[in-house]
Design a protein around this motif. Structure first.
Motif, PDB file in Angstrom:
ATOM      1  N   SER A  95       0.818  -0.639  -0.555  1.00 15.26           N
ATOM      2  CA  SER A  95      -0.089   0.095  -0.492  1.00 15.26           C
ATOM      3  C   SER A  95       1.089   1.209  -0.244  1.00 15.26           C
ATOM      4  CB  SER A  95      -1.304   0.422   1.017  1.00 15.26           C
ATOM      5  OG  SER A  95      -2.055  -1.157   1.573  1.00 15.26           O
ATOM      6  N   ALA A  96       1.769   1.164   0.449  1.00 13.33           N
ATOM      7  CA  ALA A  96       3.009   2.525   1.381  1.00 13.33           C
ATOM      8  C   ALA A  96       3.136   2.667  -0.257  1.00 13.33           C
ATOM      9  CB  ALA A  96       3.725   2.201   1.781  1.00 13.33           C
ATOM     10  N   ARG A  97       3.972   2.100  -1.142  1.00  9.19           N
ATOM     11  CA  ARG A  97       3.499   2.328  -3.173  1.00  9.19           C
ATOM     12  C   ARG A  97       3.594   2.480  -3.598  1.00  9.19           C
ATOM     13  NH1 ARG A  97       6.562  -3.098  -1.298  1.00  9.19           N
ATOM     14  NH2 ARG A  97       8.700  -2.929  -1.601  1.00  9.19           N
ATOM     15  N   PRO A  99       1.424   6.445  -5.198  1.00  8.42           N
ATOM     16  CA  PRO A  99       1.438   7.719  -5.176  1.00  8.42           C
ATOM     17  C   PRO A  99       0.693   8.561  -3.965  1.00  8.42           C
ATOM     18  CG  PRO A  99       0.867   6.758  -7.248  1.00  8.42           C
ATOM     19  CD  PRO A  99       0.845   5.525  -6.382  1.00  8.42           C
ATOM     20  N   LYS A 100      -0.419   7.363  -3.925  1.00  5.92           N
ATOM     21  CA  LYS A 100      -1.410   8.753  -3.078  1.00  5.92           C
ATOM     22  C   LYS A 100      -0.670   8.675  -1.328  1.00  5.92           C
ATOM     23  CE  LYS A 100      -4.730  10.036  -6.796  1.00  5.92           C
ATOM     24  NZ  LYS A 100      -6.152  10.059  -6.767  1.00  5.92           N
ATOM     25  N   TRP A 101      -0.103   7.444  -0.952  1.00  3.61           N
ATOM     26  CA  TRP A 101      -0.498   7.184   0.076  1.00  3.61           C
ATOM     27  C   TRP A 101       0.786   7.871   1.435  1.00  3.61           C
ATOM     28  CZ3 TRP A 101       3.655   5.719   3.797  1.00  3.61           C
ATOM     29  CH2 TRP A 101       3.696   4.979   4.902  1.00  3.61           C
ATOM     30  N   ARG A 102       0.292   8.446   2.436  1.00  3.12           N
ATOM     31  CA  ARG A 102       0.449   9.117   3.434  1.00  3.12           C
ATOM     32  C   ARG A 102       0.255   9.037   4.906  1.00  3.12           C
ATOM     33  NH1 ARG A 102       0.747  10.750  -1.425  1.00  3.12           N
ATOM     34  NH2 ARG A 102      -0.382  12.837  -2.168  1.00  3.12           N
ATOM     35  N   GLY A 103       0.817   7.765   4.660  1.00  7.91           N
ATOM     36  CA  GLY A 103       0.378   6.770   6.011  1.00  7.91           C
ATOM     37  C   GLY A 103      -0.512   6.689   6.590  1.00  7.91           C
ATOM     38  N   CYS A 104      -0.616   6.399   8.141  1.00  8.82           N
ATOM     39  CA  CYS A 104      -1.682   6.410   8.720  1.00  8.82           C
ATOM     40  C   CYS A 104      -2.290   7.516   9.391  1.00  8.82           C
ATOM     41  CB  CYS A 104      -1.299   5.691  10.234  1.00  8.82           C
ATOM     42  SG  CYS A 104      -2.387   5.543  11.362  1.00  8.82           S
ATOM     43  N   GLY A 105      -3.735   7.705   8.592  1.00 11.05           N
ATOM     44  CA  GLY A 105      -4.317   8.451   9.031  1.00 11.05           C
ATOM     45  C   GLY A 105      -4.830   8.946  10.585  1.00 11.05           C
ATOM     46  N   LEU A 158       6.622  -2.050  16.288  1.00  9.74           N
ATOM     47  CA  LEU A 158       6.418  -2.348  14.995  1.00  9.74           C
ATOM     48  C   LEU A 158       5.632  -1.771  14.542  1.00  9.74           C
ATOM     49  CD1 LEU A 158       8.075  -5.836  15.938  1.00  9.74           C
ATOM     50  CD2 LEU A 158       9.183  -4.162  15.231  1.00  9.74           C
ATOM     51  N   LEU A 159       4.415  -1.990  14.260  1.00  8.67           N
ATOM     52  CA  LEU A 159       4.067  -1.221  13.114  1.00  8.67           C
ATOM     53  C   LEU A 159       3.674  -0.050  12.775  1.00  8.67           C
ATOM     54  CD1 LEU A 159       1.503  -2.401  11.338  1.00  8.67           C
ATOM     55  CD2 LEU A 159      -0.455  -1.694  13.211  1.00  8.67           C
ATOM     56  N   ASP A 160       3.576   0.976  14.019  1.00 12.07           N
ATOM     57  CA  ASP A 160       3.281   2.543  13.703  1.00 12.07           C
ATOM     58  C   ASP A 160       4.785   2.913  13.534  1.00 12.07           C
ATOM     59  OD1 ASP A 160       0.760   2.259  14.367  1.00 12.07           O
ATOM     60  OD2 ASP A 160       0.481   2.594  16.529  1.00 12.07           O
ATOM     61  N   GLY A 161       5.476   2.571  14.803  1.00  9.43           N
ATOM     62  CA  GLY A 161       7.084   3.081  14.105  1.00  9.43           C
ATOM     63  C   GLY A 161       7.304   2.553  12.936  1.00  9.43           C
ATOM     64  N   SER A 162       7.182   1.226  11.758  1.00  7.33           N
ATOM     65  CA  SER A 162       7.564   1.442  10.983  1.00  7.33           C
ATOM     66  C   SER A 162       6.207   2.013   9.774  1.00  7.33           C
ATOM     67  CB  SER A 162       6.662  -0.312  10.440  1.00  7.33           C
ATOM     68  OG  SER A 162       5.501  -0.183  10.248  1.00  7.33           O
ATOM     69  N   PHE A 163       5.093   2.493  10.041  1.00  7.83           N
ATOM     70  CA  PHE A 163       3.881   3.808   9.632  1.00  7.83           C
ATOM     71  C   PHE A 163       4.941   5.375   9.590  1.00  7.83           C
ATOM     72  CE2 PHE A 163       0.239   1.460  10.255  1.00  7.83           C
ATOM     73  CZ  PHE A 163      -0.332   2.251   8.629  1.00  7.83           C
TER      74      PHE A 163
END
Length: 208
Positions: A95-97, A99-105, A158-163
């Motif tokens: 999902s992060a790949r 172009p409209k991905w902006r991280g965790c809302g 790990l999840l939120d850090g990776s975001f």
């Protein structure tokens, strides 16, 4: 709320979601939301008393769909618990790949409202994260781990850090690395659990 007002409210939330996620809540005015939703400002304020209420509704609308998506990724990944959890990270990296991905809302909104800890949107975000934590804890304890809370919180970190790091560097491989770390944590915990449950071997009687 009348039957005819529900679609209008949903249209407003959908418009706000696109704008808030894409541009950030601070940069989006209520005028912009009304224009994108195709309603008057008066109609907008009929459904939402303030921008704060609209921001909270925006996050609330993301809550269950996001959790359902995580659960679907988990269920669709083959393998045991560790592999299934890694599947969540792998799908997030995909999902992060986009172009409209902006991280965790949820995290981005919380960062924008860090000076307002009692804001209703922060409460919605915190509840969402707790629901994910509770769900992953249930999956862990379903594998026989007696207290899955510490491990579930490590997965959350790990999840939120990776975001955060993926958004900073625009490099989804950080999510994949976090998934590998989650696998190591889970496999280690499951091995330790099995070793404590293994029956002790009976001692042989001495001869003579």
């Amino acid at each position: 709320m009348t039957r005819n007002s529900a679609p209008t409210r949903e249209r407003i939330i959908a418009a706000a979601s696109k704008l808030f996620y894409g541009e950030g809540i601070g940069r989006v005015s209520m005028d912009a939301v009304a224009e994108k939703a195709g309603v008057t400002k008066r109609t907008l304020y009929y459904h939402f008393r303030s921008k704060d209420d609209l921001v909270a509704a925006y996050l609330y609308g993301r809550d269950q769909p996001n959790l359902s998506l995580f659960q679907r990724w988990f269920d669709e990944t083959e393998g045991g618990l560790a592999e299934k959890v890694r599947g969540i990270f792998i799908h997030l990296a995909g999902s992060a790949r986009h172009p409209k991905w902006r991280g965790c809302g949820f995290l981005r909104t919380t960062a924008e409202l860090a000076h307002m800890p009692g804001h209703p949107a922060i409460k919605v975000g915190a509840a969402h994260k707790k629901r994910f934590e509770s769900w992953i804890r249930g999956m862990i304890e379903g594998e026989g781990v007696r207290d899955g809370l510490p491990l579930a919180r490590q997965i959350m970190l790990l999840l939120d850090g990776s975001f955060a790091v993926t958004l900073l560097h625009r490099d989804p491989s950080y999510m994949e690395a976090a998934g590998d770390a989650a696998v190591t944590l889970l496999r280690t915990a499951l091995r330790q659990q099995r070793s404590t449950e293994a029956p002790a071997r009976p001692r042989r009687a001495k001869e003579g």
